[in-house]
Motif scaffolding. Structure first.
Motif, PDB file in Angstrom:
ATOM      1  N   LEU A 273       0.820  -1.209   0.000  1.00  0.00           N
ATOM      2  CA  LEU A 273       0.000   0.000   0.000  1.00  0.00           C
ATOM      3  C   LEU A 273       0.861   1.269   0.000  1.00  0.00           C
ATOM      4  O   LEU A 273       0.629   2.193   0.776  1.00  0.00           O
ATOM      5  CB  LEU A 273      -0.940   0.006   1.215  1.00  0.00           C
ATOM      6  CG  LEU A 273      -2.042  -1.053   1.217  1.00  0.00           C
ATOM      7  CD1 LEU A 273      -2.817  -1.028   2.525  1.00  0.00           C
ATOM      8  CD2 LEU A 273      -2.983  -0.839   0.037  1.00  0.00           C
ATOM      9  N   LEU A 274       1.839   1.297  -0.889  1.00  0.00           N
ATOM     10  CA  LEU A 274       2.644   2.509  -1.011  1.00  0.00           C
ATOM     11  C   LEU A 274       1.783   3.637  -1.580  1.00  0.00           C
ATOM     12  O   LEU A 274       0.932   3.411  -2.439  1.00  0.00           O
ATOM     13  CB  LEU A 274       3.843   2.259  -1.930  1.00  0.00           C
ATOM     14  CG  LEU A 274       4.903   1.289  -1.407  1.00  0.00           C
ATOM     15  CD1 LEU A 274       5.945   1.018  -2.482  1.00  0.00           C
ATOM     16  CD2 LEU A 274       5.555   1.843  -0.151  1.00  0.00           C
ATOM     17  N   ASN A 275       2.016   4.847  -1.088  1.00  0.00           N
ATOM     18  CA  ASN A 275       1.299   6.012  -1.591  1.00  0.00           C
ATOM     19  C   ASN A 275       2.148   7.253  -1.346  1.00  0.00           C
ATOM     20  O   ASN A 275       3.290   7.148  -0.896  1.00  0.00           O
ATOM     21  CB  ASN A 275      -0.086   6.134  -0.938  1.00  0.00           C
ATOM     22  CG  ASN A 275      -0.009   6.185   0.581  1.00  0.00           C
ATOM     23  OD1 ASN A 275       0.671   7.044   1.141  1.00  0.00           O
ATOM     24  ND2 ASN A 275      -0.703   5.262   1.237  1.00  0.00           N
ATOM     25  N   GLU A 291      13.013   9.246  -7.350  1.00  0.00           N
ATOM     26  CA  GLU A 291      12.772   7.837  -7.652  1.00  0.00           C
ATOM     27  C   GLU A 291      12.322   7.091  -6.406  1.00  0.00           C
ATOM     28  O   GLU A 291      12.869   7.289  -5.314  1.00  0.00           O
ATOM     29  CB  GLU A 291      14.042   7.182  -8.210  1.00  0.00           C
ATOM     30  CG  GLU A 291      14.506   7.758  -9.533  1.00  0.00           C
ATOM     31  CD  GLU A 291      15.792   7.103 -10.025  1.00  0.00           C
ATOM     32  OE1 GLU A 291      16.405   6.342  -9.242  1.00  0.00           O
ATOM     33  OE2 GLU A 291      16.176   7.355 -11.171  1.00  0.00           O
ATOM     34  N   LEU A 292      11.333   6.236  -6.569  1.00  0.00           N
ATOM     35  CA  LEU A 292      10.840   5.423  -5.461  1.00  0.00           C
ATOM     36  C   LEU A 292      11.808   4.275  -5.213  1.00  0.00           C
ATOM     37  O   LEU A 292      12.122   3.506  -6.132  1.00  0.00           O
ATOM     38  CB  LEU A 292       9.446   4.891  -5.785  1.00  0.00           C
ATOM     39  CG  LEU A 292       8.714   4.177  -4.645  1.00  0.00           C
ATOM     40  CD1 LEU A 292       8.347   5.163  -3.537  1.00  0.00           C
ATOM     41  CD2 LEU A 292       7.457   3.475  -5.169  1.00  0.00           C
ATOM     42  N   LEU A 293      12.267   4.136  -3.990  1.00  0.00           N
ATOM     43  CA  LEU A 293      13.236   3.098  -3.640  1.00  0.00           C
ATOM     44  C   LEU A 293      12.692   1.701  -3.945  1.00  0.00           C
ATOM     45  O   LEU A 293      13.397   0.869  -4.523  1.00  0.00           O
ATOM     46  CB  LEU A 293      13.596   3.204  -2.151  1.00  0.00           C
ATOM     47  CG  LEU A 293      14.403   2.053  -1.553  1.00  0.00           C
ATOM     48  CD1 LEU A 293      15.813   2.020  -2.144  1.00  0.00           C
ATOM     49  CD2 LEU A 293      14.469   2.167  -0.028  1.00  0.00           C
ATOM     50  N   SER A 299       7.520   5.645  -9.423  1.00  0.00           N
ATOM     51  CA  SER A 299       8.196   6.862  -8.986  1.00  0.00           C
ATOM     52  C   SER A 299       7.320   8.104  -9.059  1.00  0.00           C
ATOM     53  O   SER A 299       7.676   9.149  -8.498  1.00  0.00           O
ATOM     54  CB  SER A 299       9.473   7.080  -9.815  1.00  0.00           C
ATOM     55  OG  SER A 299      10.446   6.100  -9.502  1.00  0.00           O
ATOM     56  N   SER A 300       6.179   8.000  -9.712  1.00  0.00           N
ATOM     57  CA  SER A 300       5.258   9.141  -9.735  1.00  0.00           C
ATOM     58  C   SER A 300       4.796   9.506  -8.324  1.00  0.00           C
ATOM     59  O   SER A 300       4.399  10.647  -8.067  1.00  0.00           O
ATOM     60  CB  SER A 300       4.056   8.831 -10.607  1.00  0.00           C
ATOM     61  OG  SER A 300       3.364   7.683 -10.125  1.00  0.00           O
ATOM     62  N   GLY A 311      -2.081  12.488   1.477  1.00  0.00           N
ATOM     63  CA  GLY A 311      -2.847  11.296   1.131  1.00  0.00           C
ATOM     64  C   GLY A 311      -4.036  11.635   0.253  1.00  0.00           C
ATOM     65  O   GLY A 311      -4.494  12.777   0.202  1.00  0.00           O
ATOM     66  N   ARG A 312      -4.547  10.629  -0.439  1.00  0.00           N
ATOM     67  CA  ARG A 312      -5.650  10.863  -1.383  1.00  0.00           C
ATOM     68  C   ARG A 312      -6.956  10.232  -0.948  1.00  0.00           C
ATOM     69  O   ARG A 312      -7.868  10.070  -1.727  1.00  0.00           O
ATOM     70  CB  ARG A 312      -5.263  10.324  -2.758  1.00  0.00           C
ATOM     71  CG  ARG A 312      -4.087  11.073  -3.357  1.00  0.00           C
ATOM     72  CD  ARG A 312      -3.777  10.592  -4.740  1.00  0.00           C
ATOM     73  NE  ARG A 312      -2.716  11.374  -5.349  1.00  0.00           N
ATOM     74  CZ  ARG A 312      -2.224  11.136  -6.561  1.00  0.00           C
ATOM     75  NH1 ARG A 312      -2.704  10.135  -7.280  1.00  0.00           N
ATOM     76  NH2 ARG A 312      -1.259  11.889  -7.044  1.00  0.00           N
TER      77      ARG A 312
END
Length: 340
Positions: A273-275, A291-293, A299-300, A311-312
């Motif tokens: 649940l990455l956000n 960049e997302l690890l 990476s967006s 959060g969305r």
């Protein structure tokens, strides 16, 4: 009263004279001072003896003479001059200990404070004892470790400074400018579902406790963005396991020569649940992009590092048990211009 001969004594810490001893004497005239300096420093194995021949302008009130936070163990003011003696263990008087690859260094200052704090001292002189580092000795770092989560048992969070290849504890707490501080953090999952450990926020400060007016240096902000990587080569390293994270932090120009503490907020999270609020982002200097690890294809999620990450939806905060968070403090470290 200044010329009245007397002897004044505080309770003297018991001394044990050992074979190891090194004595340094500084007797000289300094054109910028209206008096000469005559100070003798003897470094014993676990203690220090400082003999200070005090100028008559400083003898009116011996309680204004200090070694760090300590008063003189003994003070005498005779016709041939005044002398302050300090006998203290290196564990007293707020001595600062630094560990390099070869040496253990203890530092403090002799001061004369005619006015109470916060007024600065009118005279200051460095006291320094250097010892060969014992074989197998490693520095001890302050670190928070365990947080209890209501309704979900206990999670043990850990944070440590390791050696250059992350194979064991750090052998020094002194890092020359430009070198790297290897930081590891992990969470013991025990009977829990797999967890992803994240560093949501990290700042450096010169104090163990944080106060509203504490001066800080941001390292990780905006829900997991390693902002220090934009002006240095700091970066998150590839994970070996989701429940731990490795940070290569490049020594930075903040409070050079002082003790520095790293304050971090650790979060254990659902790895699926990455956000934008739960992530670990590196800055790629070559591309100028974040960049997302854990998944470069997502990476967006890191694009908000240049603005504000939010959060969305309600699911962002409700999808994992509340309380999987711990604030941790790591240190002290010392950053120097040069290595010893």
């Amino acid at each position: 009263m200044e010329n009245w001969p007397f002897t004044w004594q505080f309770s003297i810490v018991s001394r044990q004279f050992v074979q190891f001893s090194s004595t340094f004497r500084h007797a000289m005239s300094n054109p910028s001072l209206p008096f000469s300096i005559d100070i003798q420093i003897t470094c014993e194995e676990h203690s220090v003896h400082v003999k200070w021949k005090v100028d008559k302008t400083m003898t009116g009130n011996p309680t204004r003479l200090f070694l760090g936070s300590c008063f003189p163990s003994q003070f005498s003011n005779a016709s041939n001059g005044a002398e302050a003696d300090f006998y203290y263990p290196l564990s007293a008087c707020d001595f600062r200990r630094m560990a390099t690859w070869k040496y253990l260094v203890y530092e403090n200052k002799l001061t004369y404070r005619p006015l109470p704090k916060p007024s600065p001292p009118s005279f200051s002189y460095p006291v320094r004892c250097v010892y060969d580092r014992p074989k197998g000795w490693t520095p001890t770092f302050q670190s928070s470790s365990t947080g209890v989560i209501q309704g979900h048992g206990e999670l043990a969070f850990h944070m440590a400074i390791l050696n250059y290849d992350f194979s064991g504890p750090a052998e020094s707490n002194v890092f020359p400018m430009g070198s790297f501080v290897p930081i590891w953090a992990g969470v013991n999952q025990q009977a829990h579902q797999p967890l992803l450990l994240l560093l949501e926020e990290c700042v450096a400060s010169t104090t163990l406790e944080m106060y509203p007016d504490t001066l800080t240096y941001p390292l990780i902000t905006n829900k997991g963005c390693l902002v220090d990587g934009k002006k240095s080569f700091s970066k998150f390293l590839p994970r070996y396991h989701s429940s731990s994270i490795l940070l290569h932090l490049q020594a930075f120009r903040f409070a050079v020569g002082q003790e520095v503490y790293i304050h971090c907020k650790l979060i254990a999270w659902d790895p699926d649940l990455l956000n934008e609020e739960k992530k670990a982002c590196n800055y790629n200097k070559a591309t100028g992009e974040w960049e997302l690890l854990d998944d470069p294809f997502q990476s967006s999620l890191c694009q908000c590092c240049e603005s504000t990450c939010q959060g969305r939806g309600k699911r962002d905060t409700d999808s994992a048990p509340q309380g999987l968070v711990l604030k941790s403090v790591l240190g002290p470290l010392t950053f120097t211009e040069d290595s010893l």
